[in-house]
Scaffold this motif. Structure first.
Motif, PDB file in Angstrom:
ATOM      1  N   VAL A  38       0.622 -12.593  -7.974  1.00 53.57           N
ATOM      2  CA  VAL A  38      -0.545 -11.726  -8.553  1.00 53.57           C
ATOM      3  C   VAL A  38      -1.268 -11.128  -7.517  1.00 53.57           C
ATOM      4  O   VAL A  38      -1.385  -9.971  -7.357  1.00 53.57           O
ATOM      5  CB  VAL A  38      -1.543 -12.399  -9.710  1.00 53.57           C
ATOM      6  N   ALA A  39      -1.692 -12.226  -6.485  1.00 55.89           N
ATOM      7  CA  ALA A  39      -2.223 -11.610  -5.110  1.00 55.89           C
ATOM      8  C   ALA A  39      -1.472 -10.541  -4.232  1.00 55.89           C
ATOM      9  O   ALA A  39      -2.278  -9.573  -3.868  1.00 55.89           O
ATOM     10  CB  ALA A  39      -2.578 -12.715  -4.234  1.00 55.89           C
ATOM     11  N   ILE A  40      -0.374 -10.606  -4.186  1.00 58.78           N
ATOM     12  CA  ILE A  40       0.468  -9.413  -3.606  1.00 58.78           C
ATOM     13  C   ILE A  40       0.234  -8.271  -4.313  1.00 58.78           C
ATOM     14  O   ILE A  40       0.159  -6.979  -3.878  1.00 58.78           O
ATOM     15  CB  ILE A  40       1.876 -10.081  -3.402  1.00 58.78           C
ATOM     16  N   LEU A  41       0.565  -8.129  -5.768  1.00 59.88           N
ATOM     17  CA  LEU A  41       0.711  -6.978  -6.483  1.00 59.88           C
ATOM     18  C   LEU A  41      -0.883  -6.344  -6.550  1.00 59.88           C
ATOM     19  O   LEU A  41      -0.996  -5.278  -6.464  1.00 59.88           O
ATOM     20  CB  LEU A  41       1.075  -7.437  -7.933  1.00 59.88           C
ATOM     21  N   ASN A  42      -1.811  -7.229  -6.639  1.00 63.53           N
ATOM     22  CA  ASN A  42      -3.243  -6.728  -6.401  1.00 63.53           C
ATOM     23  C   ASN A  42      -3.507  -6.150  -5.036  1.00 63.53           C
ATOM     24  O   ASN A  42      -3.968  -4.982  -5.075  1.00 63.53           O
ATOM     25  CB  ASN A  42      -4.259  -7.904  -6.872  1.00 63.53           C
ATOM     26  N   HIS A  43      -3.010  -6.693  -4.096  1.00 65.43           N
ATOM     27  CA  HIS A  43      -3.416  -6.291  -2.774  1.00 65.43           C
ATOM     28  C   HIS A  43      -2.506  -4.715  -2.430  1.00 65.43           C
ATOM     29  O   HIS A  43      -3.339  -3.985  -1.818  1.00 65.43           O
ATOM     30  CB  HIS A  43      -2.922  -7.249  -1.727  1.00 65.43           C
ATOM     31  N   MET A  44      -1.509  -4.740  -3.196  1.00 65.46           N
ATOM     32  CA  MET A  44      -0.763  -3.341  -3.121  1.00 65.46           C
ATOM     33  C   MET A  44      -1.588  -2.607  -4.022  1.00 65.46           C
ATOM     34  O   MET A  44      -1.326  -1.073  -4.032  1.00 65.46           O
ATOM     35  CB  MET A  44       0.729  -3.762  -3.339  1.00 65.46           C
ATOM     36  N   GLY A  45      -2.413  -2.944  -4.764  1.00 66.45           N
ATOM     37  CA  GLY A  45      -2.851  -1.628  -5.922  1.00 66.45           C
ATOM     38  C   GLY A  45      -2.100  -1.378  -7.110  1.00 66.45           C
ATOM     39  O   GLY A  45      -2.166   0.019  -7.236  1.00 66.45           O
ATOM     40  N   VAL A  46      -0.766  -2.041  -7.138  1.00 64.99           N
ATOM     41  CA  VAL A  46       0.052  -1.575  -8.182  1.00 64.99           C
ATOM     42  C   VAL A  46      -0.187  -2.136  -9.582  1.00 64.99           C
ATOM     43  O   VAL A  46      -0.959  -2.915  -9.872  1.00 64.99           O
ATOM     44  CB  VAL A  46       1.292  -2.256  -7.699  1.00 64.99           C
ATOM     45  N   ASP A  47      -0.203  -1.095 -10.532  1.00 60.01           N
ATOM     46  CA  ASP A  47      -0.579  -1.412 -11.952  1.00 60.01           C
ATOM     47  C   ASP A  47       0.557  -2.272 -12.391  1.00 60.01           C
ATOM     48  O   ASP A  47       1.653  -1.838 -12.261  1.00 60.01           O
ATOM     49  CB  ASP A  47      -0.705  -0.205 -12.752  1.00 60.01           C
ATOM     50  N   PHE A  48       0.549  -3.468 -12.978  1.00 62.16           N
ATOM     51  CA  PHE A  48       1.413  -4.101 -13.518  1.00 62.16           C
ATOM     52  C   PHE A  48       0.843  -4.878 -14.732  1.00 62.16           C
ATOM     53  O   PHE A  48      -0.232  -5.063 -15.309  1.00 62.16           O
ATOM     54  CB  PHE A  48       1.905  -5.227 -12.601  1.00 62.16           C
ATOM     55  N   GLU A  49       1.900  -5.221 -15.924  1.00 61.09           N
ATOM     56  CA  GLU A  49       1.693  -5.851 -16.842  1.00 61.09           C
ATOM     57  C   GLU A  49       2.252  -7.388 -16.597  1.00 61.09           C
ATOM     58  O   GLU A  49       3.225  -7.661 -15.905  1.00 61.09           O
ATOM     59  CB  GLU A  49       2.353  -5.427 -18.108  1.00 61.09           C
ATOM     60  N   SER A  50       1.660  -8.273 -17.202  1.00 54.36           N
ATOM     61  CA  SER A  50       2.351  -9.728 -17.114  1.00 54.36           C
ATOM     62  C   SER A  50       2.592 -10.249 -18.606  1.00 54.36           C
ATOM     63  O   SER A  50       1.991  -9.851 -19.684  1.00 54.36           O
ATOM     64  CB  SER A  50       1.106 -10.585 -16.579  1.00 54.36           C
ATOM     65  N   GLU A  90       8.362 -12.388   1.094  1.00 59.37           N
ATOM     66  CA  GLU A  90       9.231 -11.812   2.218  1.00 59.37           C
ATOM     67  C   GLU A  90       9.310 -10.139   2.374  1.00 59.37           C
ATOM     68  O   GLU A  90       9.223  -9.489   3.316  1.00 59.37           O
ATOM     69  CB  GLU A  90      10.584 -12.336   2.259  1.00 59.37           C
ATOM     70  N   MET A  91       9.350  -9.748   1.180  1.00 57.75           N
ATOM     71  CA  MET A  91       9.526  -8.145   1.002  1.00 57.75           C
ATOM     72  C   MET A  91       8.119  -7.562   1.311  1.00 57.75           C
ATOM     73  O   MET A  91       8.092  -6.221   1.949  1.00 57.75           O
ATOM     74  CB  MET A  91       9.824  -7.663  -0.528  1.00 57.75           C
ATOM     75  N   TYR A  92       6.909  -8.142   0.973  1.00 60.93           N
ATOM     76  CA  TYR A  92       5.695  -7.575   1.183  1.00 60.93           C
ATOM     77  C   TYR A  92       5.657  -7.592   2.689  1.00 60.93           C
ATOM     78  O   TYR A  92       5.282  -6.691   3.280  1.00 60.93           O
ATOM     79  CB  TYR A  92       4.644  -8.594   0.505  1.00 60.93           C
ATOM     80  N   GLU A  93       5.968  -8.701   3.251  1.00 64.49           N
ATOM     81  CA  GLU A  93       5.776  -9.031   4.691  1.00 64.49           C
ATOM     82  C   GLU A  93       6.429  -7.976   5.583  1.00 64.49           C
ATOM     83  O   GLU A  93       6.273  -7.376   6.794  1.00 64.49           O
ATOM     84  CB  GLU A  93       5.928 -10.367   5.278  1.00 64.49           C
ATOM     85  N   SER A  94       7.700  -7.602   5.158  1.00 67.25           N
ATOM     86  CA  SER A  94       8.648  -6.754   5.675  1.00 67.25           C
ATOM     87  C   SER A  94       8.250  -5.295   5.398  1.00 67.25           C
ATOM     88  O   SER A  94       8.923  -4.451   6.101  1.00 67.25           O
ATOM     89  CB  SER A  94       9.963  -7.140   5.457  1.00 67.25           C
ATOM     90  N   GLY A  95       7.470  -4.963   4.411  1.00 68.68           N
ATOM     91  CA  GLY A  95       7.453  -3.629   4.088  1.00 68.68           C
ATOM     92  C   GLY A  95       8.399  -2.942   2.846  1.00 68.68           C
ATOM     93  O   GLY A  95       8.218  -1.858   2.236  1.00 68.68           O
ATOM     94  N   GLU A  96       9.284  -4.109   2.780  1.00 70.52           N
ATOM     95  CA  GLU A  96      10.415  -3.599   1.767  1.00 70.52           C
ATOM     96  C   GLU A  96       9.692  -3.609   0.181  1.00 70.52           C
ATOM     97  O   GLU A  96       9.965  -2.365  -0.398  1.00 70.52           O
ATOM     98  CB  GLU A  96      11.361  -4.649   1.472  1.00 70.52           C
ATOM     99  N   LEU A  97       8.716  -4.380  -0.123  1.00 75.60           N
ATOM    100  CA  LEU A  97       7.865  -4.126  -1.432  1.00 75.60           C
ATOM    101  C   LEU A  97       7.363  -2.710  -1.616  1.00 75.60           C
ATOM    102  O   LEU A  97       7.489  -2.041  -2.748  1.00 75.60           O
ATOM    103  CB  LEU A  97       7.202  -5.311  -1.631  1.00 75.60           C
ATOM    104  N   ALA A  98       6.586  -2.527  -0.457  1.00 79.46           N
ATOM    105  CA  ALA A  98       5.837  -1.237  -0.341  1.00 79.46           C
ATOM    106  C   ALA A  98       6.784  -0.009  -0.546  1.00 79.46           C
ATOM    107  O   ALA A  98       6.601   0.909  -1.583  1.00 79.46           O
ATOM    108  CB  ALA A  98       5.067  -0.824   0.807  1.00 79.46           C
ATOM    109  N   ASP A  99       7.931  -0.041   0.059  1.00 81.39           N
ATOM    110  CA  ASP A  99       8.937   0.975   0.140  1.00 81.39           C
ATOM    111  C   ASP A  99       9.542   1.123  -1.472  1.00 81.39           C
ATOM    112  O   ASP A  99       9.816   2.208  -1.859  1.00 81.39           O
ATOM    113  CB  ASP A  99      10.143   0.558   1.001  1.00 81.39           C
TER     114      ASP A  99
END
Length: 109
Positions: A38-50, A90-99
């Motif tokens: 949740v912290a990763i998604l919130n930090h990225m500012g992405v809207d998500f459902e859970s 891992e994806m967040y730290e490498s930038g892959e998740l943002a990509d």
């Protein structure tokens, strides 16, 4: 896993651009891994459902078979299984998740 549970999970995955199967809710995560996801998604500012798997034992067990992934949380983006909190980190730290979010049209580049 029953067809009914499988169908319900598929409908949830298909019906939400970014979906996190987790323990608890984004406001009250019930485990550290869900909290981190949740912290990763919130930090990225992405809207998500859970989906709180603690509220539904069928989904809690069914999601593991659905994704062939043994642990929760599980992140889906545009119907595609991404992974759990370790992979997300891992994806967040490498930038892959943002990509990935940019590629799928869910975030500005």
């Amino acid at each position: 896993m029953s067809d009914e549970v499988q169908s319900r999970i598929q409908a949830l995955v298909d019906g939400n651009d970014v979906l996190l199967f987790m323990k608890g809710s984004p406001l009250f995560p019930q485990c550290g891994f869900s909290s981190r996801a949740v912290a990763i998604l919130n930090h990225m500012g992405v809207d998500f459902e859970s989906v709180d798997v603690l509220q539904d034992q069928g989904v809690r067990q069914g999601i593991k078979a659905f994704s062939d992934w043994p642990t929760i949380p599980q992140l889906y983006v545009k119907g595609e299984f991404v992974g759990g909190s370790d992979i997300m980190m891992e994806m967040y730290e490498s930038g892959e998740l943002a990509d990935l979010f940019v590629e799928k049209g869910l975030a500005a580049s």
